[in-house]
Motif scaffolding. Structure first.
Motif, PDB file in Angstrom:
ATOM      1  N   UNK A   6       0.844  -1.186   0.000  1.00  0.00           N
ATOM      2  CA  UNK A   6       0.000   0.000   0.000  1.00  0.00           C
ATOM      3  C   UNK A   6       0.884   1.242   0.000  1.00  0.00           C
ATOM      4  N   UNK A   7       0.542   2.219  -0.858  1.00  0.00           N
ATOM      5  CA  UNK A   7       1.307   3.452  -0.936  1.00  0.00           C
ATOM      6  C   UNK A   7       1.060   4.327   0.287  1.00  0.00           C
ATOM      7  N   UNK A   8       2.116   5.002   0.731  1.00  0.00           N
ATOM      8  CA  UNK A   8       1.943   6.024   1.755  1.00  0.00           C
ATOM      9  C   UNK A   8       1.238   7.206   1.087  1.00  0.00           C
ATOM     10  N   UNK A   9       0.074   7.632   1.569  1.00  0.00           N
ATOM     11  CA  UNK A   9      -0.669   8.702   0.888  1.00  0.00           C
ATOM     12  C   UNK A   9       0.056  10.036   0.860  1.00  0.00           C
ATOM     13  N   UNK A  12       3.996   9.091  -2.597  1.00  0.00           N
ATOM     14  CA  UNK A  12       3.655   7.964  -3.473  1.00  0.00           C
ATOM     15  C   UNK A  12       4.852   7.119  -3.892  1.00  0.00           C
ATOM     16  N   UNK A  13       6.047   7.484  -3.441  1.00  0.00           N
ATOM     17  CA  UNK A  13       7.240   6.678  -3.726  1.00  0.00           C
ATOM     18  C   UNK A  13       7.621   5.796  -2.539  1.00  0.00           C
ATOM     19  N   UNK A  14       6.693   5.632  -1.605  1.00  0.00           N
ATOM     20  CA  UNK A  14       6.905   4.774  -0.432  1.00  0.00           C
ATOM     21  C   UNK A  14       5.726   3.816  -0.321  1.00  0.00           C
ATOM     22  N   UNK A  15       6.018   2.527  -0.225  1.00  0.00           N
ATOM     23  CA  UNK A  15       4.960   1.513  -0.115  1.00  0.00           C
ATOM     24  C   UNK A  15       5.271   0.560   1.036  1.00  0.00           C
ATOM     25  N   UNK A  16       4.245   0.084   1.721  1.00  0.00           N
ATOM     26  CA  UNK A  16       4.412  -0.775   2.894  1.00  0.00           C
ATOM     27  C   UNK A  16       3.509  -2.009   2.816  1.00  0.00           C
ATOM     28  N   UNK A  17       3.975  -3.050   3.488  1.00  0.00           N
ATOM     29  CA  UNK A  17       3.180  -4.273   3.591  1.00  0.00           C
ATOM     30  C   UNK A  17       3.609  -5.018   4.854  1.00  0.00           C
ATOM     31  N   UNK A  18       2.652  -5.528   5.595  1.00  0.00           N
ATOM     32  CA  UNK A  18       2.959  -6.333   6.771  1.00  0.00           C
ATOM     33  C   UNK A  18       3.245  -7.760   6.319  1.00  0.00           C
ATOM     34  N   UNK A  19       4.436  -8.269   6.626  1.00  0.00           N
ATOM     35  CA  UNK A  19       4.854  -9.624   6.278  1.00  0.00           C
ATOM     36  C   UNK A  19       5.386 -10.296   7.534  1.00  0.00           C
ATOM     37  N   UNK A  20       4.789 -11.405   7.891  1.00  0.00           N
ATOM     38  CA  UNK A  20       5.173 -12.132   9.107  1.00  0.00           C
ATOM     39  C   UNK A  20       5.102 -11.238  10.339  1.00  0.00           C
ATOM     40  N   UNK A  21       4.104 -10.364  10.368  1.00  0.00           N
ATOM     41  CA  UNK A  21       3.895  -9.514  11.537  1.00  0.00           C
ATOM     42  C   UNK A  21       4.803  -8.304  11.615  1.00  0.00           C
ATOM     43  N   UNK A  22       5.667  -8.098  10.621  1.00  0.00           N
ATOM     44  CA  UNK A  22       6.583  -6.958  10.607  1.00  0.00           C
ATOM     45  C   UNK A  22       6.409  -6.189   9.303  1.00  0.00           C
ATOM     46  N   UNK A  23       6.667  -4.895   9.369  1.00  0.00           N
ATOM     47  CA  UNK A  23       6.460  -4.056   8.202  1.00  0.00           C
ATOM     48  C   UNK A  23       7.621  -4.155   7.219  1.00  0.00           C
ATOM     49  N   UNK A  24       7.289  -4.352   5.961  1.00  0.00           N
ATOM     50  CA  UNK A  24       8.267  -4.302   4.877  1.00  0.00           C
ATOM     51  C   UNK A  24       8.018  -3.014   4.100  1.00  0.00           C
ATOM     52  N   UNK A  25       9.072  -2.240   3.889  1.00  0.00           N
ATOM     53  CA  UNK A  25       8.948  -0.955   3.211  1.00  0.00           C
ATOM     54  C   UNK A  25       9.795  -0.936   1.952  1.00  0.00           C
ATOM     55  N   UNK A  26       9.195  -0.472   0.863  1.00  0.00           N
ATOM     56  CA  UNK A  26       9.901  -0.295  -0.400  1.00  0.00           C
ATOM     57  C   UNK A  26       9.805   1.172  -0.785  1.00  0.00           C
TER      58      UNK A  26
END
Length: 421
Positions: A6-9, A12-26
Motif C-alpha cells: 500500500x502506498x503512503x498517501x 507515493x514513492x513509499x509503499x508498505x506491507x505487513x509480512x510475518x507480523x513486521x512491516x516491509x517498506x519499499x
C-alpha cells in the motif's frame, strides 16, 4: 501493488506491507529502490517477485551503500551516516582555482550584503561555471551537508547575475568545505514518535529589508529537514517576520507528522519552538492578541492557531541561545556556528544546545569590515530605527515551560538493500 503493498498517501514513492507480523517498506527514486525488513529472507523474496516483472537487477546488501553521490552507512548504534566526500572533491576540482586553504565557517558575516559596484563575473565561461557549481552544492546541502545551506541558499539567488563579490563568497564556501570535507551527517531517532521543530527569522537583514526564515526538524539526533530562505514579503516588525516564518515552515512539520503516522509511528509529542514570545501569543490566540501594530497582518498567517488544535502542536518558547533555526537565518561565526553545526549534523545531542558559548554577541551579528567600509562609501549602510523596531505586545510568558530534553531510546534500523536496475 500486485504484491499487496500500500502506498503512503503522503509520499507515493513509499509503499508498505505487513509480512510475518513486521512491516516491509519499499521506496524508490527513478530506477533505484530500497527494501527493508527485519528478516533478510523476506527481502530476498521481494527481490525475486520484483525481478519476475522487471528482469535481473543489481543488488547490494549490508550496512554500506552508494546512492546519488552519497556514501550511506547504517551504523550498529542505530544511526545512519551520510557522506559526500568524493562528490565534493570533484566540485572543488571543477572550480578550477586552487583551494588549498580552509575557512572557519561557510560564509563571512557579510554573506547577505550586495555591493552594486562589484563587477560582473567574466568571461562567460566563469559565469557558466558559477551556474554549474552552485546547484551541485545545493544538491549536497539538502542531502549531506545542511551546514552549508545558508551560504548556498544566498548564492542561488545570484545565479542570474553573479558578481565578483559572489564569486569570492563561493570561493570562501569551497575553502570551508575543503577543511571539513570528511564531515558526515548523522541521523538517528528515539521512539520515532517525538518530533521537534525550531523556527526563527532574522528581521530586515536583506538589502531590500526583507527578512530571512530558518527552520529545522529533528526526531532526536541531527536535523533531517532544514530550510534557509528569504521571505517573499516585507514585514513591519520582528514579530511579524517571525509569524511569517512560522507560517511558511509549519506545513513541513505537518507533512512529517502525517507521513510518520502513515508509516505506523504516531507522533505523541510535537513541539514547535520559537524565541519570539509576541509571535507565539499571536499564534496561540490569533486575533485576540493582535494590537494596533499587528492588525494589518494577513489572516492567512493565523492558520497556525487552528493547527495548534487540530495537529496536537505544542508552541513552546526556546531561548535565543538555544534556537537551532538561528543557524539558517544568518551567517553565524565562531563557537556559536560550531555549536549549532554539530547538533544539526548529529555529532552532538540536542541537549548540548543548553551549553552556553562565549562571545555570543560578536558571533551572532555583524558585517565583514571590508564590506562595511564599502557600504558606508556607497551610502547603503543606514541606521533605521523604524525598521529595527522590536514588537513588544506580549505580556508575560505563554505559560508553557521549556520541555527538558527527552532521553532518546535507541532504534535499530531494519536490514536494508539498495537495488539498481
Amino acid at each position: 501493488m500486485d504484491m499487496g503493498f500500500e502506498l503512503n498517501p503522503y509520499d507515493p514513492c513509499v509503499a508498505n506491507k505487513m509480512i510475518d507480523g513486521k512491516q516491509c517498506t519499499v521506496v524508490w527514486y527513478v530506477d533505484d529502490n530500497k527494501i527493508s525488513h527485519v528478516d533478510p529472507q523476506v527481502v530476498t523474496d521481494v527481490i525475486t517477485a520484483i525481478e519476475k516483472h522487471f528482469g535481473k537487477m543489481t543488488v547490494t546488501r549490508g550496512r554500506h551503500h552508494k546512492f546519488l553521490g552519497m556514501d550511506i552507512t547504517f551504523n550498529s548504534n542505530g544511526t545512519v551516516s551520510i557522506l559526500m566526500e568524493e562528490y565534493l572533491k570533484g566540485v572543488i576540482e571543477f572550480f578550477g582555482e586552487p583551494i588549498s586553504s580552509s575557512a572557519s565557517s561557510a560564509a563571512g558575516k557579510g554573506l547577505l550584503n550586495i555591493n552594486p559596484d562589484s563587477p560582473a563575473v567574466a568571461p562567460q565561461e566563469r559565469v557558466d561555471l558559477y551556474g554549474s557549481i552552485v546547484p551541485k552544492l545545493l544538491h549536497v546541502a539538502l542531502r549531506a551537508r545542511p551546514d552549508i545551506l545558508p551560504a548556498v541558499a544566498f548564492l542561488c539567488t545570484r545565479l542570474s547575475d553573479p558578481r565578483e563579490q559572489d564569486w569570492n563568497k563561493l570561493r570562501r564556501l569551497l575553502q570551508y568545505i575543503n577543511g571539513t570535507i570528511s564531515l558526515p551527517r548523522i541521523l538517528g531517532g528515539g521512539t520515532l514518535t517525538r518530533l521537534k521543530t525550531w523556527v526563527d527569522a532574522s528581521y530586515a537583514v536583506h538589502p531590500d529589508f526583507k527578512s530571512h526564515t530558518g527552520g529545522a526538524v529533528s526526531l532526536g539526533l541531527g536535523a533531517f529537514m532544514c530550510k534557509s530562505q528569504k521571505q517573499k514579503l516585507n514585514t513591519k516588525s520582528s514579530t511579524e517576520a517571525e509569524l511569517v516564518g512560522a507560517s511558511d515552515f509549519l506545513p513541513a512539520t505537518i507533512w512529517v507528522k502525517m507521513f510518520m503516522e502513515a508509516q505506523g509511528y504516531p507522533i505523541t509529542v510535537n513541539d514547535f519552538a520559537q524565541d519570539n514570545e509576541s509571535a507565539m501569543k499571536l499564534e496561540l490566540n490569533g486575533r485576540a492578541s493582535a494590537g494596533q501594530k499587528s492588525r494589518h497582518i494577513n489572516i492567512r498567517h493565523f492558520f497556525i492557531t487552528d493547527r495548534v488544535k487540530t495537529e496536537g502542536l505544542n508552541i513552546i518558547h526556546c531561548p535565543t541561545e538555544e534556537m537551532l533555526a538561528d543557524f539558517f537565518t544568518k551567517p553565524l561565526q565562531g563557537a556559536l556556528f560550531r555549536k549549532f553545526r554539530d547538533v544539526i549534523l548529529g555529532h552532538k545531542p540536542l541537549s548540548s544546545l543548553s551549553v552556553p558559548v562565549t562571545s555570543l554577541r560578536e558571533e551572532r551579528v555583524g558585517r565583514d569590515d571590508d564590506e562595511t567600509q564599502t557600504l558606508m562609501r556607497t551610502g547603503t549602510l543606514m541606521e533605521n530605527a523604524e525598521n529595527a523596531e522590536k514588537h513588544s505586545e506580549a505580556v508575560g510568558r505563554t505559560g508553557k515551560d521549556l520541555i527538558p530534553e527527552a532521553s532518546w531510546s535507541r532504534v535499530q534500523f531494519r536490514s536494508m538493500i539498495l537495488i539498481t536496475f
